[in-house]
Design a protein around this motif. Structure first.
Motif, short mmCIF file in Angstrom:
data_model
loop_
_atom_site.label_atom_id
_atom_site.label_comp_id
_atom_site.label_asym_id
_atom_site.label_seq_id
_atom_site.Cartn_x
_atom_site.Cartn_y
_atom_site.Cartn_z
N TYR A 1 0.85 -1.19 0.00
CA TYR A 1 0.00 0.00 0.00
C TYR A 1 0.88 1.23 0.00
CZ TYR A 1 -3.73 -3.24 1.12
OH TYR A 1 -4.62 -4.28 1.06
N GLY A 2 0.29 2.41 -0.15
CA GLY A 2 1.02 3.67 -0.08
C GLY A 2 2.12 3.76 -1.13
N GLU A 3 3.33 4.09 -0.69
CA GLU A 3 4.49 4.21 -1.60
C GLU A 3 4.73 2.91 -2.36
OE1 GLU A 3 6.66 6.67 -2.73
OE2 GLU A 3 5.07 7.89 -1.85
N CYS A 4 4.56 1.80 -1.67
CA CYS A 4 4.75 0.50 -2.33
C CYS A 4 3.84 0.37 -3.54
CB CYS A 4 4.48 -0.63 -1.33
SG CYS A 4 4.62 -2.29 -2.04
N ALA A 5 2.56 0.70 -3.36
CA ALA A 5 1.59 0.55 -4.46
C ALA A 5 1.82 1.55 -5.59
CB ALA A 5 0.17 0.67 -3.91
N LYS A 6 2.53 2.64 -5.32
CA LYS A 6 2.88 3.57 -6.40
C LYS A 6 3.89 2.94 -7.34
CE LYS A 6 2.00 7.82 -3.88
NZ LYS A 6 2.61 8.99 -3.22
N ALA B 1 6.00 -0.37 -11.96
CA ALA B 1 5.87 0.93 -12.63
C ALA B 1 7.00 1.20 -13.63
CB ALA B 1 5.81 2.05 -11.60
N ASP B 2 8.18 0.63 -13.43
CA ASP B 2 9.29 0.88 -14.35
C ASP B 2 9.26 -0.01 -15.59
OD1 ASP B 2 10.24 2.91 -12.78
OD2 ASP B 2 11.84 1.75 -11.86
N ASP B 3 8.35 -0.98 -15.66
CA ASP B 3 8.15 -1.75 -16.88
C ASP B 3 7.37 -0.85 -17.84
OD1 ASP B 3 9.40 -3.95 -15.78
OD2 ASP B 3 7.55 -5.10 -15.49
N LYS B 4 7.97 -0.50 -18.94
CA LYS B 4 7.35 0.46 -19.86
C LYS B 4 6.67 -0.16 -21.08
CE LYS B 4 8.67 3.84 -17.31
NZ LYS B 4 7.76 4.33 -16.33
N LYS B 5 7.12 -1.37 -21.44
CA LYS B 5 6.52 -2.00 -22.63
C LYS B 5 6.32 -3.48 -22.38
CE LYS B 5 10.93 -2.65 -25.12
NZ LYS B 5 11.71 -2.79 -23.94
#
Length: 115
Positions: free
Chosen positions: A48-53, A93-97
């Motif tokens: 949750y929180g930062e983790c979920a971002k 989140a860093d997976d872009k494609k």
């Protein structure tokens, strides 16, 4: 090599349209890699929180249907998240494609779901 491709295609045909194994990893319908988190407690999310971002949950949308081994897990905020084989699923989140798996092994606690 041909056997791997055939096996992967056969497995993909058994999964619902919204998820499949691609290149040996579980992905959503757009080919984005799905992950599990070692710190989850059973089928309940601990992210949750930062983790979920950084690790957004693989959200259940109205009308979504999945096959065997798929369940819905309720998050603290009431949102529903998909779980596979009892493990809540996330994006990185860093997976872009499609096909990116940059989160695999992060912190020793994040893992792609492999066939």
């Amino acid at each position: 090599m041909h056997k791997l491709v055939i096996c992967t295609l056969a497995l993909a045909s058994l999964l619902p349209a919204s998820a499949a194994f691609a290149a040996g990893m579980l992905t959503d319908s757009k080919g984005m890699t799905l992950y599990t988190y070692d710190k989850d407690k059973g089928h309940m999310s601990s992210c949750y929180g930062e983790c979920a971002k950084h690790w957004p949950p693989y959200a259940v949308h109205k009308g979504d249907k999945m096959g065997k081994d798929w369940t819905k897990s309720k998050r603290k905020d009431g949102a529903m998240q998909w779980a596979y084989d009892g493990h809540p699923l996330y994006y990185y989140a860093d997976d872009k494609k499609a096909g990116d798996a940059m989160g695999d092994g992060k912190g020793g606690v994040w893992h792609v779901v492999k066939e």
